[in-house]
Design a protein around this motif. Structure first.
Motif, mmCIF file in Angstrom:
data_model
loop_
_atom_site.group_PDB
_atom_site.id
_atom_site.type_symbol
_atom_site.label_atom_id
_atom_site.label_comp_id
_atom_site.label_asym_id
_atom_site.label_seq_id
_atom_site.Cartn_x
_atom_site.Cartn_y
_atom_site.Cartn_z
ATOM 1 N N ALA A 46 0.752 -1.259 0.101
ATOM 2 C CA ALA A 46 0.030 -0.018 0.026
ATOM 3 C C ALA A 46 0.853 1.266 0.078
ATOM 4 C CB ALA A 46 -0.801 -0.043 1.205
ATOM 5 N N ASN A 47 0.345 2.267 -0.357
ATOM 6 C CA ASN A 47 0.989 3.525 -0.291
ATOM 7 C C ASN A 47 1.395 4.141 1.145
ATOM 8 O OD1 ASN A 47 1.105 6.628 0.090
ATOM 9 N ND2 ASN A 47 1.061 6.582 -2.285
ATOM 10 N N LEU A 48 2.618 4.096 1.514
ATOM 11 C CA LEU A 48 2.890 4.439 2.853
ATOM 12 C C LEU A 48 2.612 5.555 3.313
ATOM 13 C CD1 LEU A 48 4.835 3.114 5.145
ATOM 14 C CD2 LEU A 48 6.727 4.367 4.098
ATOM 15 N N PHE A 49 2.705 6.869 2.531
ATOM 16 C CA PHE A 49 2.535 7.962 2.939
ATOM 17 C C PHE A 49 0.884 8.037 3.185
ATOM 18 C CE2 PHE A 49 0.850 12.512 1.889
ATOM 19 C CZ PHE A 49 1.314 13.061 3.239
ATOM 20 N N ILE A 50 -0.030 7.751 2.379
ATOM 21 C CA ILE A 50 -1.417 7.580 2.661
ATOM 22 C C ILE A 50 -1.733 7.160 3.870
ATOM 23 C CG2 ILE A 50 -3.450 7.469 1.715
ATOM 24 C CD1 ILE A 50 -1.902 9.787 0.194
ATOM 25 N N SER A 51 -1.147 5.936 3.760
ATOM 26 C CA SER A 51 -1.359 4.786 4.947
ATOM 27 C C SER A 51 -1.157 5.353 6.248
ATOM 28 C CB SER A 51 -1.039 3.666 4.954
ATOM 29 O OG SER A 51 -1.235 2.971 3.679
#
Length: 200
Positions: A46-51
């Motif tokens: 998954a997208n690390l920043f968004i998560s």
């Protein structure tokens, strides 16, 4: 701001809102959820920043914690703009945080939302989950337990929510972590009722 700087700003913003919370939804809850979301995101692609960003803010505007949820959400949007989040980032963070709550009974659409929901649910399990349950119950004036009137007690919350969480996780990464924590809940309840019944 780069993404790490944005995450630090979000962390500081959340700290200002939840630092004095006594319901188990304090800054340290947000921090644990953000850290867990980061680890799960890396494993699940998954997208690390968004998560992580969504994990930090997932309880902002929660009706059980806020006197004015809509205003809290509007202020959060303004804050995102103030730290130079793009329209796309704001939309993705908002989407990922929107359906995390157990009480909504929903599964988030995005992978990042699923990651945050799992991270939040993991924090409701194990020793920390037990501590948070009684912190919330005490803050809301709930009884620990009652033999004849179980509804609304902290122990009943285990059966209404906590013991169900292991089977409601979205990712294999979270499910693996949940096994030991779920077992700890069961062991705690067994010990609790053994001690409770010995006093009655």
């Amino acid at each position: 701001m780069n993404k790490n700087e944005k995450l630090k700003a979000i962390r500081d913003y959340v700290s200002g809102i939840f630092e004095d919370d006594a319901t188990g939804h304090d800054f340290f809850h947000m921090q644990r959820v953000a850290e867990a979301a980061g680890k799960i995101a890396e494993k699940e692609g998954a997208n690390l920043f968004i998560s992580k960003a969504a994990a930090w803010v997932h309880d902002i505007g929660d009706t059980k914690l806020s006197d004015d949820p809509d205003e809290d959400k509007r202020e959060l949007q303004t804050f995102f703009l103030s730290i130079s989040c793009t329209a796309e980032e704001i939309a993705l963070i908002t989407e990922a945080a929107r359906d995390v709550s157990f009480s909504k009974g929903k599964v988030p659409q995005s992978l990042e939302g699923k990651v945050v929901q799992d991270a939040d649910r993991l924090d409701a399990l194990g020793a920390v989950g037990i501590a948070r349950t009684f912190a919330y119950g005490g803050a809301k004036g709930q009884l620990i337990w009652h033999d004849q009137n179980k509804e609304g007690t902290s122990i009943q919350h285990f059966y209404d929510k906590l013991l169900k969480l292991k089977g409601l996780l979205n990712t294999a990464s979270a499910a693996e972590i949940a096994e030991e924590r779920h077992l700890f809940l069961e062991q705690f309840l067994s010990q609790f009722f053994e001690e409770w019944q010995s006093q009655t």
